[in-house]
Design an enzyme around this catalytic site. Structure first.
Site, mmCIF file in Angstrom:
data_model
loop_
_atom_site.group_PDB
_atom_site.id
_atom_site.type_symbol
_atom_site.label_atom_id
_atom_site.label_comp_id
_atom_site.label_asym_id
_atom_site.label_seq_id
_atom_site.Cartn_x
_atom_site.Cartn_y
_atom_site.Cartn_z
ATOM 1 N N CYS A 67 3.607 7.903 0.292
ATOM 2 C CA CYS A 67 3.397 8.657 1.530
ATOM 3 C C CYS A 67 4.412 8.356 2.632
ATOM 4 O O CYS A 67 5.166 9.242 3.031
ATOM 5 C CB CYS A 67 1.984 8.405 2.042
ATOM 6 S SG CYS A 67 0.766 8.782 0.779
ATOM 7 N N GLU B 169 -4.481 4.562 -0.389
ATOM 8 C CA GLU B 169 -4.684 4.169 -1.777
ATOM 9 C C GLU B 169 -5.270 2.764 -1.779
ATOM 10 O O GLU B 169 -4.961 1.939 -0.926
ATOM 11 C CB GLU B 169 -3.361 4.178 -2.531
ATOM 12 C CG GLU B 169 -2.881 5.577 -2.802
ATOM 13 C CD GLU B 169 -1.582 5.606 -3.582
ATOM 14 O OE1 GLU B 169 -1.278 4.640 -4.302
ATOM 15 O OE2 GLU B 169 -0.868 6.611 -3.467
HETATM 16 C C1 UGA Z 1 -0.816 5.908 4.028
HETATM 17 C C2 UGA Z 1 -1.671 6.038 5.314
HETATM 18 O O1 UGA Z 1 -2.075 4.735 5.755
HETATM 19 C C3 UGA Z 1 -2.920 6.894 5.055
HETATM 20 O O2 UGA Z 1 -3.616 7.092 6.270
HETATM 21 C C4 UGA Z 1 -2.452 8.268 4.507
HETATM 22 O O3 UGA Z 1 -3.558 9.098 4.199
HETATM 23 C C5 UGA Z 1 -1.640 8.044 3.242
HETATM 24 O O4 UGA Z 1 -0.494 7.212 3.553
HETATM 25 C C6 UGA Z 1 -1.191 9.398 2.743
HETATM 26 O O5 UGA Z 1 -0.434 10.072 3.458
HETATM 27 O O6 UGA Z 1 -1.661 9.865 1.699
HETATM 28 P P1 UGA Z 1 -0.984 4.436 1.780
HETATM 29 O O7 UGA Z 1 0.408 4.909 1.525
HETATM 30 O O8 UGA Z 1 -1.992 4.566 0.711
HETATM 31 O O9 UGA Z 1 -1.607 5.208 3.061
HETATM 32 O O10 UGA Z 1 -0.905 2.901 2.139
HETATM 33 P P2 UGA Z 1 -0.930 2.010 3.459
HETATM 34 O O11 UGA Z 1 -2.100 1.121 3.417
HETATM 35 O O12 UGA Z 1 -0.745 2.823 4.661
HETATM 36 O O13 UGA Z 1 0.368 1.116 3.216
HETATM 37 C C7 UGA Z 1 1.667 1.691 3.134
HETATM 38 C C8 UGA Z 1 2.721 0.621 3.056
HETATM 39 O O14 UGA Z 1 2.846 -0.053 4.296
HETATM 40 C C9 UGA Z 1 2.451 -0.470 2.014
HETATM 41 O O15 UGA Z 1 3.644 -0.735 1.303
HETATM 42 C C10 UGA Z 1 2.024 -1.669 2.842
HETATM 43 O O16 UGA Z 1 2.318 -2.897 2.238
HETATM 44 C C11 UGA Z 1 2.857 -1.457 4.088
HETATM 45 N N1 UGA Z 1 2.292 -2.116 5.277
HETATM 46 C C12 UGA Z 1 1.113 -1.693 5.810
HETATM 47 C C13 UGA Z 1 2.984 -3.173 5.860
HETATM 48 O O17 UGA Z 1 4.070 -3.583 5.381
HETATM 49 N N2 UGA Z 1 2.457 -3.759 6.971
HETATM 50 C C14 UGA Z 1 1.296 -3.356 7.525
HETATM 51 O O18 UGA Z 1 0.886 -3.927 8.555
HETATM 52 C C15 UGA Z 1 0.592 -2.301 6.925
#
Ligand code: UGA
Length: 449
Positions: free
Chosen positions: A266, A158
């Protein structure tokens, strides 16, 4: 090629819009009349950078249309994408109600050979289940129509959905049928020509790849979050630690940023679902279970840090910046902000909140709560607060005028859960500074109103 996409959530709408942009004729279907009316009026029901422009362009070229009529969407297409929600049930398992409804509709309305492509995140063996349901409907209708059910998980994030869809690291196609395989290759021809790697495997592997990928990333985040707790206690700086770790090609620097915990629709859902899938096969996924617990603790720890450090503050008024689970989205599902807000309210804090996109949804959740107020920007939200906390790293919070923020506050507690300002040498001339996994820094010269 004529394609229909059932479900216009983040995955469905982005899939429909981008496939239309690849030159296909796409019908986007959703049973939510409100959403479809909005889309027909040119309004986009979700905030996703770049999506509006793509939809406008493809509407102009008549390559995309929107409908609430699933029967028409099924009959008028050769390929049917399923992109409906699979939310968590109370026991953590994935709720397949919407998938099953769509499978019945396909079975009941199908009039010719179709390829059914499942993009929703579904438990392993769901493709098989969908196939069986469709067969059952066809038998009831006394029809002999061929079809194939393919698994094609989506990995877009997202906030970066359009970019991710058009620049994927890989396309996974789970089918053992050559015709379906070759047809999908044609659907993604633009990406194929751009040298995107394609993984062809069986349906079960494809379904598992999606859960395993999301769970691995969730584990990775929880891992660095736990190390950040240790870093704080031993005087280490988590950013240096993760930077050096990430330079090891075997580890990689991605998804190694400590913060207040992962959220969204997710990771929390998929980690619970894969544990449930495994339990049903008598396997306990210890590592993923531990990541789920660590993530909950990280959210709670973040709130407790505020409560503890502001113990001696004259008043418990805090500004929270960033409510969405991550930047560039209006989605607040399972966002760390929600756990932090609830915990702070319980501890009798008054909250002044601002988020560029997440406030609409947050206002609904906290509609009956008097101790949280919402503001138009970070400066307004900071006025008369005693502390400020960045929960989500929106770009605009990276370049705040800190002197201006401090000048409108009554006390100077600064909680930077995303470590945006951890390398700012001037921070301690303005604030008591608390990062995630960094040593706390006291304000050098106290200048409290
Ligand atoms: C996640 C996956 O990254 C996508 O590849 C997948 O398609 C999607 O789920 C899904 O299953 O539909 P998303 O949930 O949109 O994507 O967001 P992310 O960018 O992955 O972040 C998820 C969470 O992890 C956020 O709260 C973010 O702040 C946190 N995060 C991410 C961290 O705390 N540290 C990081 O280094 C990276």
């Amino acid at each position: 090629m004529k394609i229909s996409v059932i479900g216009t959530g983040y995955v469905g709408l982005v899939t429909g819009a981008c496939l239309a942009d690849f030159g296909h004729n796409v019908i986007c279907m959703d049973k939510n009349i409100n959403k479809i009316e909005k889309l027909n009026l040119g309004e986009i029901p979700i905030f996703e950078p770049g999506l509006k422009e793509i939809i406008e362009r493809n509407k102009y070229y008549k390559r995309i249309s929107f409908t609430t009529k699933i029967e028409n969407a099924i009959k008028e297409s050769d390929i049917i994408y399923i992109a409906v929600g699979t939310p968590s049930k109370k026991d953590g398992s994935a709720n397949l109600e919407h998938i099953i409804d769509v499978a019945y509709s396909i079975g009941n309305h199908m009039n010719s050979y179709k390829i059914i492509v499942n993009k929703s995140t579904v438990p392993v063996e769901t493709g098989k289940k969908v196939e069986e349901l469709i067969k059952k409907c066809l038998q009831k209708r006394n029809k002999k129509i061929n079809f194939d059910v393919v698994s094609n998980p989506e990995f877009l994030r997202e906030g970066k959905a359009v970019y991710d869809f058009t620049h994927p690291d890989r396309i996974v196609i789970g089918t053992e049928n050559n015709h379906a395989k070759n047809t999908l290759k044609k659907v993604y021809n633009v990406l194929f020509l751009n040298n995107t790697p394609f993984i062809f495997c069986n349906r079960e592997s494809s379904e598992l790849i999606k859960y395993a990928s999301n769970s691995f990333l969730a584990v990775k985040i929880s891992f660095i979050n736990e190390i950040s707790l240790l870093a704080e206690k031993v005087g280490a700086n988590i950013q240096d630690v993760s930077k050096a770790m990430g330079m090891d090609g075997r580890i990689s620097s991605k998804f190694l940023h400590a913060g207040p915990g992962y959220g969204g629709s997710c990771f929390p859902k998929d980690t619970k679902a894969i544990c449930d899938i495994a339990l049903k096969k008598n396997i306990k996924l210890n590592i993923i279970n531990a990541a789920i617990d660590a993530n909950y603790n990280q959210k709670i720890n973040s709130a407790e840090k505020i409560i503890l450090e502001m113990e001696n503050s004259k008043e418990k008024i805090i500004t929270l910046l960033g409510l969405s689970f991550k930047p560039n989205t209006d989605d607040i599902r399972e966002a760390p902000s929600l756990t932090i807000i609830r915990k702070l309210l319980k501890a009798n804090f008054k909250i002044k909140a601002f988020c560029p996109q997440g406030m609409k949804a947050a206002k609904k959740i906290f509609a009956n709560e008097n101790n949280i107020q919402f503001y138009n920007d970070e400066y307004e939200a900071a006025t008369n607060s005693y502390g400020i906390a960045i929960i989500t790293e929106w770009h605009q919070f990276r370049a705040m005028n800190l002197e201006k923020i401090a000048s409108v506050m009554n006390d100077k507690y600064f909680f930077d859960f995303r470590n945006i300002y951890s390398n700012d040498n001037n921070i301690t001339s303005i604030f008591h500074y608390f990062g995630t996994g960094t040593v706390k820094k006291k304000l050098l010269k106290q200048n409290i109103k």
